[in-house]
Design a protein around this motif. Structure first.
Motif, PDB file in Angstrom:
ATOM      1  N   TYR A 157       0.825  -1.206   0.000  1.00  0.00           N
ATOM      2  CA  TYR A 157       0.000   0.000   0.000  1.00  0.00           C
ATOM      3  C   TYR A 157       0.865   1.264   0.000  1.00  0.00           C
ATOM      4  O   TYR A 157       0.566   2.234  -0.707  1.00  0.00           O
ATOM      5  CB  TYR A 157      -0.904   0.026   1.235  1.00  0.00           C
ATOM      6  CG  TYR A 157      -1.977  -1.047   1.263  1.00  0.00           C
ATOM      7  CD1 TYR A 157      -2.156  -1.935   0.204  1.00  0.00           C
ATOM      8  CD2 TYR A 157      -2.817  -1.169   2.366  1.00  0.00           C
ATOM      9  CE1 TYR A 157      -3.138  -2.916   0.245  1.00  0.00           C
ATOM     10  CE2 TYR A 157      -3.806  -2.139   2.413  1.00  0.00           C
ATOM     11  CZ  TYR A 157      -3.959  -3.009   1.352  1.00  0.00           C
ATOM     12  OH  TYR A 157      -4.933  -3.981   1.392  1.00  0.00           O
ATOM     13  N   GLU A 158       1.913   1.258   0.804  1.00  0.00           N
ATOM     14  CA  GLU A 158       2.782   2.432   0.884  1.00  0.00           C
ATOM     15  C   GLU A 158       3.481   2.693  -0.446  1.00  0.00           C
ATOM     16  O   GLU A 158       3.690   3.843  -0.831  1.00  0.00           O
ATOM     17  CB  GLU A 158       3.822   2.246   1.995  1.00  0.00           C
ATOM     18  CG  GLU A 158       3.261   2.220   3.413  1.00  0.00           C
ATOM     19  CD  GLU A 158       2.607   0.880   3.766  1.00  0.00           C
ATOM     20  OE1 GLU A 158       2.739  -0.090   2.963  1.00  0.00           O
ATOM     21  OE2 GLU A 158       1.970   0.808   4.834  1.00  0.00           O
ATOM     22  N   GLU A 159       3.831   1.629  -1.151  1.00  0.00           N
ATOM     23  CA  GLU A 159       4.473   1.783  -2.454  1.00  0.00           C
ATOM     24  C   GLU A 159       3.498   2.316  -3.492  1.00  0.00           C
ATOM     25  O   GLU A 159       3.872   3.137  -4.343  1.00  0.00           O
ATOM     26  CB  GLU A 159       5.060   0.443  -2.907  1.00  0.00           C
ATOM     27  CG  GLU A 159       6.233  -0.036  -2.083  1.00  0.00           C
ATOM     28  CD  GLU A 159       6.735  -1.398  -2.533  1.00  0.00           C
ATOM     29  OE1 GLU A 159       7.958  -1.553  -2.692  1.00  0.00           O
ATOM     30  OE2 GLU A 159       5.900  -2.308  -2.721  1.00  0.00           O
ATOM     31  N   VAL A 160       2.249   1.859  -3.432  1.00  0.00           N
ATOM     32  CA  VAL A 160       1.235   2.385  -4.347  1.00  0.00           C
ATOM     33  C   VAL A 160       1.019   3.869  -4.078  1.00  0.00           C
ATOM     34  O   VAL A 160       0.913   4.675  -5.010  1.00  0.00           O
ATOM     35  CB  VAL A 160      -0.090   1.613  -4.203  1.00  0.00           C
ATOM     36  CG1 VAL A 160      -1.178   2.249  -5.064  1.00  0.00           C
ATOM     37  CG2 VAL A 160       0.099   0.150  -4.597  1.00  0.00           C
ATOM     38  N   ALA A 161       0.959   4.236  -2.804  1.00  0.00           N
ATOM     39  CA  ALA A 161       0.793   5.643  -2.445  1.00  0.00           C
ATOM     40  C   ALA A 161       1.933   6.482  -3.002  1.00  0.00           C
ATOM     41  O   ALA A 161       1.720   7.582  -3.543  1.00  0.00           O
ATOM     42  CB  ALA A 161       0.723   5.784  -0.920  1.00  0.00           C
ATOM     43  N   GLU A 162       3.153   5.971  -2.890  1.00  0.00           N
ATOM     44  CA  GLU A 162       4.312   6.679  -3.422  1.00  0.00           C
ATOM     45  C   GLU A 162       4.247   6.757  -4.941  1.00  0.00           C
ATOM     46  O   GLU A 162       4.524   7.815  -5.529  1.00  0.00           O
ATOM     47  CB  GLU A 162       5.590   5.966  -2.983  1.00  0.00           C
ATOM     48  CG  GLU A 162       6.864   6.650  -3.438  1.00  0.00           C
ATOM     49  CD  GLU A 162       8.110   5.879  -3.058  1.00  0.00           C
ATOM     50  OE1 GLU A 162       9.168   6.138  -3.665  1.00  0.00           O
ATOM     51  OE2 GLU A 162       8.038   5.009  -2.163  1.00  0.00           O
ATOM     52  N   ALA A 163       3.875   5.655  -5.578  1.00  0.00           N
ATOM     53  CA  ALA A 163       3.837   5.624  -7.044  1.00  0.00           C
ATOM     54  C   ALA A 163       2.826   6.612  -7.599  1.00  0.00           C
ATOM     55  O   ALA A 163       3.099   7.312  -8.583  1.00  0.00           O
ATOM     56  CB  ALA A 163       3.512   4.210  -7.521  1.00  0.00           C
ATOM     57  N   LEU A 164       1.645   6.667  -6.983  1.00  0.00           N
ATOM     58  CA  LEU A 164       0.563   7.499  -7.491  1.00  0.00           C
ATOM     59  C   LEU A 164       0.500   8.865  -6.824  1.00  0.00           C
ATOM     60  O   LEU A 164      -0.354   9.694  -7.176  1.00  0.00           O
ATOM     61  CB  LEU A 164      -0.782   6.778  -7.325  1.00  0.00           C
ATOM     62  CG  LEU A 164      -0.896   5.422  -8.035  1.00  0.00           C
ATOM     63  CD1 LEU A 164      -2.286   4.822  -7.797  1.00  0.00           C
ATOM     64  CD2 LEU A 164      -0.628   5.559  -9.525  1.00  0.00           C
ATOM     65  N   ARG A 165       1.354   9.071  -5.826  1.00  0.00           N
ATOM     66  CA  ARG A 165       1.413  10.353  -5.107  1.00  0.00           C
ATOM     67  C   ARG A 165       0.068  10.687  -4.465  1.00  0.00           C
ATOM     68  O   ARG A 165      -0.474  11.783  -4.628  1.00  0.00           O
ATOM     69  CB  ARG A 165       1.871  11.484  -6.032  1.00  0.00           C
ATOM     70  CG  ARG A 165       3.261  11.247  -6.605  1.00  0.00           C
ATOM     71  CD  ARG A 165       3.723  12.388  -7.471  1.00  0.00           C
ATOM     72  NE  ARG A 165       5.049  12.121  -8.023  1.00  0.00           N
ATOM     73  CZ  ARG A 165       5.720  12.966  -8.810  1.00  0.00           C
ATOM     74  NH1 ARG A 165       5.191  14.138  -9.128  1.00  0.00           N
ATOM     75  NH2 ARG A 165       6.917  12.644  -9.277  1.00  0.00           N
ATOM     76  N   PRO A 167      -2.295   9.742  -0.626  1.00  0.00           N
ATOM     77  CA  PRO A 167      -2.148   9.224   0.740  1.00  0.00           C
ATOM     78  C   PRO A 167      -2.434   7.724   0.815  1.00  0.00           C
ATOM     79  O   PRO A 167      -3.216   7.191   0.006  1.00  0.00           O
ATOM     80  CB  PRO A 167      -3.189  10.017   1.538  1.00  0.00           C
ATOM     81  CG  PRO A 167      -3.483  11.226   0.715  1.00  0.00           C
ATOM     82  CD  PRO A 167      -3.329  10.787  -0.718  1.00  0.00           C
ATOM     83  N   VAL A 168      -1.833   7.078   1.799  1.00  0.00           N
ATOM     84  CA  VAL A 168      -2.078   5.651   1.994  1.00  0.00           C
ATOM     85  C   VAL A 168      -3.555   5.398   2.265  1.00  0.00           C
ATOM     86  O   VAL A 168      -4.122   4.394   1.817  1.00  0.00           O
ATOM     87  CB  VAL A 168      -1.209   5.099   3.147  1.00  0.00           C
ATOM     88  CG1 VAL A 168      -1.590   3.655   3.462  1.00  0.00           C
ATOM     89  CG2 VAL A 168       0.267   5.165   2.785  1.00  0.00           C
ATOM     90  N   GLY A 169      -4.195   6.306   2.988  1.00  0.00           N
ATOM     91  CA  GLY A 169      -5.619   6.150   3.258  1.00  0.00           C
ATOM     92  C   GLY A 169      -6.447   6.134   1.983  1.00  0.00           C
ATOM     93  O   GLY A 169      -7.438   5.395   1.881  1.00  0.00           O
ATOM     94  N   THR A 170      -6.047   6.920   0.993  1.00  0.00           N
ATOM     95  CA  THR A 170      -6.743   6.922  -0.293  1.00  0.00           C
ATOM     96  C   THR A 170      -6.520   5.609  -1.021  1.00  0.00           C
ATOM     97  O   THR A 170      -7.436   5.085  -1.675  1.00  0.00           O
ATOM     98  CB  THR A 170      -6.256   8.094  -1.161  1.00  0.00           C
ATOM     99  OG1 THR A 170      -6.484   9.329  -0.460  1.00  0.00           O
ATOM    100  CG2 THR A 170      -6.977   8.134  -2.498  1.00  0.00           C
ATOM    101  N   VAL A 171      -5.308   5.060  -0.906  1.00  0.00           N
ATOM    102  CA  VAL A 171      -5.031   3.754  -1.500  1.00  0.00           C
ATOM    103  C   VAL A 171      -5.971   2.712  -0.910  1.00  0.00           C
ATOM    104  O   VAL A 171      -6.592   1.923  -1.639  1.00  0.00           O
ATOM    105  CB  VAL A 171      -3.566   3.337  -1.260  1.00  0.00           C
ATOM    106  CG1 VAL A 171      -3.340   1.880  -1.694  1.00  0.00           C
ATOM    107  CG2 VAL A 171      -2.610   4.254  -2.016  1.00  0.00           C
TER     108      VAL A 171
END
Length: 205
Positions: A157-165, A167-171
């Motif tokens: 999840y944290e990597e997806v948040a970083e990739a898409l810029r 928040p983790v909560g949005t992921v």
């Protein structure tokens, strides 16, 4: 004469992605190590979404963009996977209409060249992708990006948040929403659900 302990260190390739990016600022050819390390996975991910032909172009463009923007890379992040997948996701987004057309065609007919590039599955198993294709086509682009980065690229999840810029909560909220819709679409075929989710056990948790 005592050997120089620093001798040969410049020729030692970095062990992490951040080191490769940093060293490539002085030695551009070192950046090829990042390509060798990650290009096969990026290509496989794009091919599952857009087909082999598009995957060749997007993978090449992903690393070209990464190379040109490497001075802005945050070297505190030792792994470059989220950065690279983020670039690829932006490029895939430019093909959104084509992806959705292919998914709807597969959902409607069970036959689509993109599906054939996903794996070496038999024709019957490719045709069985049709319910999933319809469910994916119905997702918003943002939800589809999150779902497939988790399920097919195996990003945390944290990597997806970083990739898409984002928040983790949005992921988490996008993933939960996408997962509910996909499960609802596949509810009448639990065997198919199990088969298609085999690449990502986290889908079922």
């Amino acid at each position: 004469m005592s050997p120089d302990p620093s001798a040969g260190l410049a020729d030692t390739p970095p062990q992490d992605d951040a080191g490769i990016v940093t060293q490539s600022l002085e030695e551009p050819e070192i950046f090829a190590g990042l390509y060798d390390r990650h290009a096969p996975d990026i290509h496989r991910y794009v091919a599952r979404r857009l087909g082999e032909g598009a995957a060749d172009d997007i993978t090449a463009e992903t690393f070209l963009i990464a190379f040109r923007s490497r001075r802005r890379y945050d070297t505190a992040r030792l792994g470059a996977r989220p950065w690279l997948y983020g670039i690829a996701a932006n490029l895939i987004g430019k093909h959104r209409r084509g992806e959705e057309r292919s998914l709807r065609a597969l959902a409607r007919t069970g036959e689509d060249p993109v599906a054939a590039s996903w794996s070496d599955r038999s024709d019957n198993r490719i045709a069985a992708q049709a319910p999933l294709a319809g469910a994916l086509a119905a997702l918003s682009p943002g939800d589809r990006h999150v779902l497939l980065l988790v399920a097919w690229a195996d990003l945390a999840y944290e990597e997806v948040a970083e990739a898409l810029r984002i928040p983790v909560g949005t992921v988490r909220s996008r993933l939960n929403r996408a997962r509910r819709k996909v499960r609802a679409a596949l509810d009448t075929d639990p065997a198919f659900t199990s088969d298609i989710m085999e690449t990502s056990p986290s889908w079922t948790t």
